[in-house]
Design a protein around this motif. Structure first.
Motif: not given
Length: 558
Positions: A511-529
């Motif tokens: 999970x720690x590697x499923x990330x982006x170097x910029x912000x987009x809306x609701x990324x954490x919640x979308x990854x959980x989905x």
């Protein structure tokens, strides 16, 4: 389900041995291509392997459709433990290799070990021979092709090769075939370089063992030949201005979203330099781009859109001939144009030298030879950004493709969770968002679509079918071609994605590697989905029960 045929050929370059293993059960379950290679890699590459160590393995594999003469099937898959991302990576390339590979009678080539001298490996239906080739040390890809043609009477369509970048373990070195077709992303060329394998040739007279249904085989071929799609004239370069004007074309190492000179390096500019048609094996679509600049004499194939971004807008370079030169350098030296171009762009950012095409070309060559600053840049952006003093625009160590997740939020989500990082071909959410089938804004509610796109892409790379053939090789035709339902095809793809992620999990990628170097809306919640839709644990790992099913019928290591 229709599947590839033929044994696994394991070539151990330590002791110059070649062993065939029957893998009929594996092929029945995993079909061929990326799925078969991933299943083998998961079982036979140690989870703690060094990507540059002899225990890493490189897999070259074909699907059942390469035993046909249908358009959009002139491709092959390559898989290994990536020196760039430290996880499993698969890449596929077009050209004319696939039918020559099939003619040897095998379905998968596995290369393992490490040679103490530079080798050429020759595979035929009669066996395998090993040739020491010290004279090819440092040779460019065209020079390897010339050597093979002179000494073996085989053209570049019979060969995979690495250039100096692979020998020098550049982490984004590519494996080349037909001089300009590329197993590009993830550093597969550096795997062969670490094994001291300069090239592998394929020839034989083995007959196809799979009967491909017709129709639709010839229907697809006829429709491809009659198509008036602009892509046949301009390749993917034709989308440059549309994407720049309506979405985003990352510019000057992601500092800007739009390139003011896009028209100077886009589809029309490329088409003006195109001097003949180009295709892949058995394909009537002929969308390739042999280009030439009469004034400078530069000849290359392309550039395609990703290279236009990497060596054009990303570097602030506005001359199509300079982009062509960057493309040709990468093909000749054996490097992925995306990672190479973006890494050079990061260097130009650090030096405040955007637009300096001459410097960009010199640095590109330095990377291949690890000369001067090229030694640091050969490690890729994730490993050299601190030294350069620039942001790390990568995911899992892989440099971004052109399709900007800051604007295409579903594509951004795809980059974040993709097993091989910031690669646009892993799921193809971009096509849905560009076309308006999916709203580019927002990430919530896109997980189910993303999972299906990942599964479909994995199966497409298993079949193997070109991504540009989707209008012709439709879902209904795929069901007929493979004698299976669409859901069964997606299940093959799902098992492949699960095996990739599980392998990466065992290497500490989660999970720690499923990330982006910029912000987009609701990324954490979308990854959980996404985790829920994919059936993963909350930490992004694959349940062991899922792997027991996915790894069915895989032979253990020799």
């Amino acid at each position: 389900m229709i599947h590839a045929t033929g044994p696994l050929l394991t070539v151990n370059v330590d002791d110059r041995t070649a062993t065939k293993t029957t893998i009929d059960s594996l092929l029945e379950t995993h079909v061929g291509g990326r799925a078969a290679a991933t299943a083998l890699a998961h079982e036979r590459i140690p989870f703690d392997a060094d990507p540059f160590g002899p225990e890493n393995r490189a897999y070259l594999s074909t699907g059942p459709l390469q035993q046909s003469q249908m358009s959009f099937t002139g491709r092959m898959n390559m898989t290994g433990l990536s020196p760039l991302t430290d996880g499993l990576v698969s890449s596929n390339a077009g050209g004319y290799l696939s039918r020559n590979f099939v003619s040897t009678g095998i379905s998968v080539l596995e290369v393992t070990g490490a040679s103490d001298e530079l080798l050429a490996i020759h595979v035929s239906d009669d066996g395998v021979t090993f040739e020491a080739v010290p004279e090819l040390e440092g040779a460019t890809v065209p020079e390897v092709s010339e050597y093979v043609e002179t000494t073996r009477d085989l053209g570049p369509e019979h060969c995979i090769a690495i250039g100096p970048a692979g020998e020098n373990l550049v982490r984004f070195a590519s494996v080349m075939t037909f001089d300009s077709r590329t197993f590009g992303r993830g550093g597969l060329g550096a795997i062969l370089g670490s094994k001291n394998v300069k090239c592998v040739t394929f020839s034989g007279d083995a007959e196809p063992q799979v009967e491909i249904p017709d129709p639709p085989e010839m229907d697809v071929h006829r429709e491809a030949a009659q198509s008036d799609d602009p892509m046949r004239r301009q390749g993917t370069a034709g989308g440059t201005e549309f994407i720049n004007d309506n979405f985003s074309l990352p510019t000057r190492y992601f500092e800007e979203y739009e390139f003011e000179h896009a028209a100077d390096i886009g589809g029309n500019a490329v088409e003006e330099k195109k001097y003949k048609k180009g295709a892949c094996s058995a394909c009537a679509y002929a969308c390739k781009l042999p280009t030439r600049d009469e004034e400078t004499g530069i000849e290359t194939e392309g550039p395609e859109f990703e290279t236009i971004y990497a060596f054009g807008s990303s570097q602030g370079v506005d001359d199509i001939v300079d982009v062509m030169k960057g493309n040709e350098l990468c093909d000749s030296l054996g490097m992925d144009t995306v990672s190479a171009g973006v890494t050079v762009a990061a260097y130009l950012a650090s030096e405040d030298e955007f637009g300096n095409a001459g410097l960009a070309q010199r640095v590109t060559e330095q990377i291949a030879y690890r000369d001067g600053i090229g030694d640091a840049l050969a490690e890729g952006v994730a490993r050299c950004h601190d030294e350069l003093g620039v942001e790390d625009f990568t995911v899992k160590g892989m440099e971004f493709a052109a399709h900007d997740g800051r604007v295409l939020h579903g594509q951004g989500l795809s980059y974040a969770v993709a097993n091989r990082g910031a690669d646009h071909m892993y799921a193809g959410m971009l096509s849905l968002e560009y076309s308006g089938q999916l709203d580019p804004e927002g990430t919530i509610g896109k997980a189910d679509t993303l999972v299906e796109q990942e599964n479909f892409s994995a199966f497409r790379d298993t079949g193997i079918v070109c991504a540009f053939g989707s209008e012709y090789v439709t879902d209904e035709r795929l069901e007929t071609l493979f004698d299976a339902s669409y859901d069964e095809l997606l299940e093959v793809g799902s098992r492949t994605v699960q095996l990739e992620r599980h392998f990466n999990n065992r290497r500490g990628i989660d999970h720690a590697d499923d990330e982006l170097p910029y912000e987009i809306p609701d990324l954490d919640a979308a990854i959980a989905e996404y985790y829920d839709a994919r059936g993963l644990n909350d930490d992004g790992t694959v349940p062991e029960s899922a792997i027991e099913t996915a790894a069915t019928a895989v032979p253990s290591t020799n």
